[in-house]
Every structure is written in C-alpha cells, then in structure tokens.
Scaffold this active site. Sequence first.
Site, PDB file in Angstrom:
ATOM      1  N   ASP A 449       0.549  -1.488  -0.106  1.00 37.88           N
ATOM      2  CA  ASP A 449      -0.033  -0.123   0.342  1.00 37.88           C
ATOM      3  C   ASP A 449       1.131   1.322   0.414  1.00 37.88           C
ATOM      4  O   ASP A 449       1.572   1.714   0.959  1.00 37.88           O
ATOM      5  CB  ASP A 449      -0.786   0.487   1.617  1.00 37.88           C
ATOM      6  N   HIS A 547      22.439  14.604 -10.673  1.00 40.23           N
ATOM      7  CA  HIS A 547      20.688  15.347 -11.660  1.00 40.23           C
ATOM      8  C   HIS A 547      20.968  15.767 -12.487  1.00 40.23           C
ATOM      9  O   HIS A 547      19.759  15.402 -13.615  1.00 40.23           O
ATOM     10  CB  HIS A 547      20.160  16.123 -10.600  1.00 40.23           C
TER      11      HIS A 547
END
Length: 572
Positions: A449, A547
């Site tokens: 979940d 990044h």
Amino acid sequence: MEVRRRVPPPHGSAPRRQPATGGEGERVRVQAGDALPLPIRHTNLIFSALFAASLVYLMRRWREKIRSSTPLHVVSLAEIFAICGLVASLIYLLSFFGIAFVQSVVSNSDDEEDYIIDSRHKQARAAAAPCALLGSPAAAPEKMPEEDEEIVAAVVAGKIPSYVLETRLGDCRRAAGIRREALRRITGRDMDGLPLDGFDYASILGQCCELPVGYVQLPVGVAGPLLLDGRRLYVPMATTEGCLVASTNRGCKAIAESGGASSVVLKDGMTRAPAVRFPSARRAAELKAFLEDPANFDTLAVVFNRSSRFGRLQGVKCAIAGRNLYMRFSCSTGDAMGMNMVSKGVQNVLDYLQADFPDMDVISISGNFCSDKKSAAVNWIDGRGKSVVCEAVIKEEVVKKVLKTNVQALVELNVIKNLAGSAVAGALGGFNAHASNIVTAIFIATGQDPAQNVESSQCITMLEAINDGKDLHISVTMPSIEVGTVGGGTQLAPQSACLDLLGVKGANRESPGSNARLLATVVASAVLAGELSLISAQAAGHLVQSHMKYNRSSKDMSKALAEATADKPKKC
C-alpha cells in the site's frame, strides 16, 4: 471556379496512396520495382554490373578483330551472350530510371492535392476541438458493438450505475472499456495516452481497484546486488525519479565491497485502535484498567484469535481523552500486512466487551490511535508492522573509491543535516536523507500500500567513525515498516514477479511470517544503501551534477510533441 494555390508538401511526407494500403492514415508509395523478386538495390546492382561487363568484353573483342582484319559480323557464342546481356541491361536501366522519373513528376502533383486536402481536414478538426472541450461528445476512435452502445448510453444517462458493469456483464475488460467510453462522452476527453488493453482486470475485481478505465505504466529498475545477512539480493524499484535507482545501486556496491549489511527485526505486530465513548470518564477508566490487567489477557487473546489462523494478540495499550477511550490492539499477522486481520480480531473483542460494558458506545473501529497512514509519535515510539535495524561497516578505501568522499565529512554532514537539521524542522521520525524515496519505490514494485510509506518511512540514520576514524559505521532504524507478501496488490502478476525476484513471494508455510519479515529487512537495507549514497553525494558536492546528468532529458520536447501529434505514427 475554385482556385488553389500550389503548396509544396512538408518535408518527409509520403506520396499519394495507391491501391496498396498501409495502416490508418499511412500513405504507401508504389514503384515499378515493387514487383521484382529481389530488393531494388540488388536488382540495380546486378544489371549495372552486367551492362559494364558486357560492354568491356565487346569493346575488347572488337578491338582485336580490327587489328586482325576479322569481319565484325562474324561473332562467337560468347559474343552473342555478351550482346544479349548488354541489350537486356540497357533496356532495364533505361526503363527503371525513366519510369521513376515520370512517376516522381506525377506523384508530386498528387502530393500537392493530398497536402491541400489533409490541411483542410486538420483545420476542420481544429475548429471542432472547442466543442469537445465544452463537453460535446467527441468522435469515437472505433465503432462499438450495438449492444455496448446501448449500455454506454444508459451509463451516460444515469440509468445504469457504472460500478455494476462488471457484475452485470461478467467481463471485466468489457466493463472497463464501456466505462471508459461513457467517461469520454461525458467529459469530452479522449484519454488516448492511458492504456486500456494488456491488463488483467479480473485480477483486481473486489480487492485492488474499483471502477477501472485503464492502467498506468511505471518503469521498474533493479538495484544490486545487495549483500544482506549473507544473501545476494536484487531490489526492484518502481519510480519515475531519475538518479534514485542509480544512487541506491551505488550504495549497494559500497556495502557489498565492504562485506555486506546485517539486519535484525525488533518487533512484528500490526495495530488497530477503536474509539469508544462512555457516559463518564470514570467508566472509561474502568475499561482501561480491565484491558491492561495481565490477568485478563488470556481471555482477550482467545476471543481475538478466533478471527484468523495467523492473527495472534500481542497486547493492548489504552489512552483516554475525557470520556473517550482509545484501545490500541497489537497482533502478529503472518506473511500478510494484516490490517483486515487485526480489524476482525478487534471486532470480536468489542462484541465480547459489550456484554460487561453495555454503556460502551463504539464510535469507530479506527480511532487514529493505530496510527495508519499518518505521521504519529505512537508509531515512532512503540512501532507498527515490522521494527527493523540495519547496519553496515564501510571500509575507508571504499568510501574514497566508490563514494568519492571521506569518513569525517560523512559523519559531520549526518549530524548537521539528518539530526540537527531535522530537529530544527520539528521532524517526527524524519531524521534521514530520503528514506521515503526508496520505501515508496519498493512498495509500488512489490504491491504494498503506497500510502503506508508515511509511517513506514520513519527512519533515523546514524553514522559513526570507527577503527580509529578510518572506517564508517552506518545504520538505519525503522520502527514501523508495514509490508506483506500475501493479499492486496501482491497477487498481481508484475508485483508477484518482483516479490519472486526477492525470494519472498507468497506465504512461507514452514515459518509463517518469515517472508514478510525478510521483505521488511530488504526495505531497510535498501534505505541504508540509498542513505549512504545520497549523503556521500551531498558531502562531495555531486548532487546537482548527478541530477543534471540522470534526471534531465536531453530530448527536444518540441520535436517530440510534433511527432506525437503528426498523422503518421512514428516508431522508436
């Protein structure tokens, strides 16, 4: 008379379609060479070579005849074949290039007409687009069967509820398609980018997702090998964030080259906390004393344990707010995450207590003292699900070679950032760099979940210099990792495959609960790898650089948009 301006076709457009057809909207150029048994380039090469060889041979033979005063009309068998080859190849080459030239002139004229017609069609579609935005039904991509058309119309009109389609039709894929078409007509949005086919909708019926109209695709990367407790594991991670898998993979490499990581499960118990109300605080206190009295535990456990073969009551902790009582039940749940299991056991106990406390008013089966899918101190302190500690010793040479930094810089950064910085921010269980990143990626890949990443990501990362400051001891403590290997999304084929990759698919019959505990330690060890790599990147000043390399697309998005909206489909 209509006057048309000659407009050249756009670069790369195909000529007018002949009787041979391609896909929808595709134009196929039919040339003279299409009927040949070999590819056109091979045929051209053969006849060109034949022409050149025949011409050279005949020229040499005629020169010899002139020198020897031999009549030219006297020819041998070889010369006859050479003459025939020369004539045949000359006829082929003249025919091929002549027909291609004539065809190109004719097709260019047809291209101009097609381009004008296509432009008019595009303008008409563009003019009709605002109507779709206002809610008018858009043109269906393909005609549906008459029976389905009637059902769609009934759903749009509100005569048939959308949620009953699976039950009435008995075909989950058909129900999803009808629901999607009804939604398209109601909203005027096509949802072309949302896939419909290629998914087993029957596998989610009644347990994973209601009212489906498609599915979302997520890339799954693998970090590893991760050496944990003597096992070599490859960790699946579903994410759309660049650098995440690569960074975790680097941490796995550093851990493996230093001898691996070790883990320990401190607690294993899922919780549920109902809220009840009494006429007075005194009565609430009486029930609190009854529940927390060790003499009553065995009776409560018998009542609780009737709900499941695996659910076993571990304890009850109560809290009072005025005349409201919150009872936090904790129980083992085997290899399941266990929310439904503990809820059924709690309901059994509430029914039992109602006989001795008839004035008890049950407000809710969950009173948020559990605490599920919320950041709460009770989970941070007492734990929920699996409480795990994972640690590793990273050698000095590995810190320098793989992580590109040094031990002292890592220890200092962890204190200032993860400990002091999080304290300044008033963090609750957030004394880490990015534990939630790894937890969520593994949760999605393995069918957990995703909303439970809130409490499952509570983590404190500790770094310490050892062995006279040469080596690095790193650990993560995660008190509430909520995972399971059976039930929910774990049974779906992709998620089941990811669990199988880790060797924790399904329930462990020999040792119930061991698969779920192993999965919890995998999550913690992957967090350890991710923490190690990110902290190192920040200490070395490489975060922005990495990044820019891995998390920025170099693709020309304007060109990609033009390709996506073009009539002719593009293939990668």
